[in-house]
Design a protein around this motif. Structure first.
Motif, PDB file in Angstrom:
ATOM      1  N   ILE A  19       9.990  -1.814   3.765  1.00  0.00           N
ATOM      2  CA  ILE A  19       9.261  -1.124   4.904  1.00  0.00           C
ATOM      3  C   ILE A  19      10.041  -0.966   6.026  1.00  0.00           C
ATOM      4  CG2 ILE A  19       6.891  -1.369   3.811  1.00  0.00           C
ATOM      5  CD1 ILE A  19       6.546  -3.382   6.121  1.00  0.00           C
ATOM      6  N   GLU A  21      -6.547   0.712   5.356  1.00  0.00           N
ATOM      7  CA  GLU A  21      -6.577   1.968   4.634  1.00  0.00           C
ATOM      8  C   GLU A  21      -8.029   2.632   5.123  1.00  0.00           C
ATOM      9  OE1 GLU A  21      -3.962   1.052   0.851  1.00  0.00           O
ATOM     10  OE2 GLU A  21      -6.072   0.773   0.621  1.00  0.00           O
ATOM     11  N   SER A  64       0.912  -1.244  -0.013  1.00  0.00           N
ATOM     12  CA  SER A  64      -0.054   0.047  -0.160  1.00  0.00           C
ATOM     13  C   SER A  64       1.036   1.257  -0.001  1.00  0.00           C
ATOM     14  CB  SER A  64      -0.923  -0.044   1.285  1.00  0.00           C
ATOM     15  OG  SER A  64      -1.558   1.327   1.428  1.00  0.00           O
ATOM     16  N   GLU A  65       0.737   1.955  -1.052  1.00  0.00           N
ATOM     17  CA  GLU A  65       1.647   2.953  -1.176  1.00  0.00           C
ATOM     18  C   GLU A  65       1.084   4.213  -0.086  1.00  0.00           C
ATOM     19  OE1 GLU A  65       4.510   5.676  -1.889  1.00  0.00           O
ATOM     20  OE2 GLU A  65       4.294   3.818  -3.101  1.00  0.00           O
ATOM     21  N   GLN A  66      -0.288   4.136   0.146  1.00  0.00           N
ATOM     22  CA  GLN A  66      -0.744   5.059   1.163  1.00  0.00           C
ATOM     23  C   GLN A  66      -0.293   4.613   2.615  1.00  0.00           C
ATOM     24  OE1 GLN A  66      -4.979   4.418   2.033  1.00  0.00           O
ATOM     25  NE2 GLN A  66      -4.864   6.380   3.165  1.00  0.00           N
ATOM     26  N   ARG A 114       2.363   2.906   3.581  1.00  0.00           N
ATOM     27  CA  ARG A 114       3.732   2.979   3.307  1.00  0.00           C
ATOM     28  C   ARG A 114       4.178   4.486   3.552  1.00  0.00           C
ATOM     29  NH1 ARG A 114       7.101  -1.062  -0.163  1.00  0.00           N
ATOM     30  NH2 ARG A 114       8.468   0.576  -0.569  1.00  0.00           N
ATOM     31  N   SER A 115       3.651   5.562   2.913  1.00  0.00           N
ATOM     32  CA  SER A 115       3.703   6.931   3.013  1.00  0.00           C
ATOM     33  C   SER A 115       3.526   7.571   4.525  1.00  0.00           C
ATOM     34  CB  SER A 115       3.460   7.640   1.860  1.00  0.00           C
ATOM     35  OG  SER A 115       2.249   7.446   1.950  1.00  0.00           O
ATOM     36  N   GLU A 116       2.172   7.151   4.914  1.00  0.00           N
ATOM     37  CA  GLU A 116       1.490   7.832   5.942  1.00  0.00           C
ATOM     38  C   GLU A 116       1.716   7.113   7.292  1.00  0.00           C
ATOM     39  OE1 GLU A 116      -2.522   8.383   4.947  1.00  0.00           O
ATOM     40  OE2 GLU A 116      -2.078   9.206   2.772  1.00  0.00           O
ATOM     41  N   CYS A 117       2.180   5.901   7.588  1.00  0.00           N
ATOM     42  CA  CYS A 117       2.163   5.097   8.830  1.00  0.00           C
ATOM     43  C   CYS A 117       3.448   4.576   9.098  1.00  0.00           C
ATOM     44  CB  CYS A 117       1.256   3.808   8.477  1.00  0.00           C
ATOM     45  SG  CYS A 117      -0.573   4.372   7.972  1.00  0.00           S
ATOM     46  N   GLU A 147      12.334   1.008   6.991  1.00  0.00           N
ATOM     47  CA  GLU A 147      12.368   2.143   7.660  1.00  0.00           C
ATOM     48  C   GLU A 147      11.132   2.956   8.300  1.00  0.00           C
ATOM     49  OE1 GLU A 147      10.831   2.646   3.689  1.00  0.00           O
ATOM     50  OE2 GLU A 147      12.294   1.463   4.478  1.00  0.00           O
ATOM     51  N   ILE A 148      10.288   2.151   8.159  1.00  0.00           N
ATOM     52  CA  ILE A 148       8.986   2.625   8.962  1.00  0.00           C
ATOM     53  C   ILE A 148       8.553   1.459  10.131  1.00  0.00           C
ATOM     54  CG2 ILE A 148       8.093   4.161   7.086  1.00  0.00           C
ATOM     55  CD1 ILE A 148       5.925   1.873   6.439  1.00  0.00           C
TER      56      ILE A 148
END
Length: 166
Positions: free
Chosen positions: A41, A122, A9-11, A13-16, A43-44
């Motif tokens: 992922i 999401e 999920s790009e969302q 990956r970028s928001e969480c 790094e997150i």
């Protein structure tokens, strides 16, 4: 499954940030960490290990949602703790209390496919009203059914029923 759901999920990956709490065999943790790295992922992803007491309370307080994907979870104490903290939850069908929580409007239930889990997460991330509604219902449901007070009362009632029939 959770690592794969976040990774695809790009969302997400970028928001969480993905906080993974709990312990297990060192080889399994290493395997999961490698999977997160391979999936892009790392790094997150934060590996918290076993958390308890004030650290657990702070971790739950800092979270926006709680996710428990499981093929077979015999109860789901971590989910109850999250609901007591007022966290909106995504639980898979394999979590024993999932249907009870869903019927109370206290959690979103998902299947065991990665895409199903991704979509459920999401949906919660995107919908503030849904998160607030689940949070309120989660707190009420868990306090009514699983707080120390309600469990203690149920146990006393159980023993009183036994004493009456003896």
């Amino acid at each position: 499954m959770l690592i794969d759901a976040v990774a695809c999920s790009e969302q997400l990956r970028s928001e969480c940030a993905l906080l993974i709490a709990g312990s297990g065999e060192a080889s399994y943790i290493k395997e999961l960490s490698a999977r997160a790295d391979t999936a892009g992922i790392a790094e997150i992803t934060r590996w918290l290990g076993h958390v308890e007491g004030e650290e657990k309370a702070a971790t739950l307080q800092a979270a926006d949602i709680f996710v428990l994907p499981s093929i077979s979870e015999n109860f789901g104490i971590a989910a109850v703790e999250a609901m007591l903290a007022g966290l909106p939850c995504v639980l898979s069908e394999g979590v024993a209390i999932a249907r009870e929580a869903e019927n109370a409007g206290a959690a979103e239930i998902t299947g065991l496919a990665v895409n199903q889990l991704r979509l459920s997460i999401e949906r919660l991330i995107e919908n503030d009203a849904l998160r607030r509604r689940l949070s309120i219902r989660a707190r009420a449901f868990s306090r009514e059914r699983y707080s120390a007070e309600s469990m203690g009362k149920a146990l006393v009632d159980f023993y009183l029923d036994i004493a009456r029939t003896a």
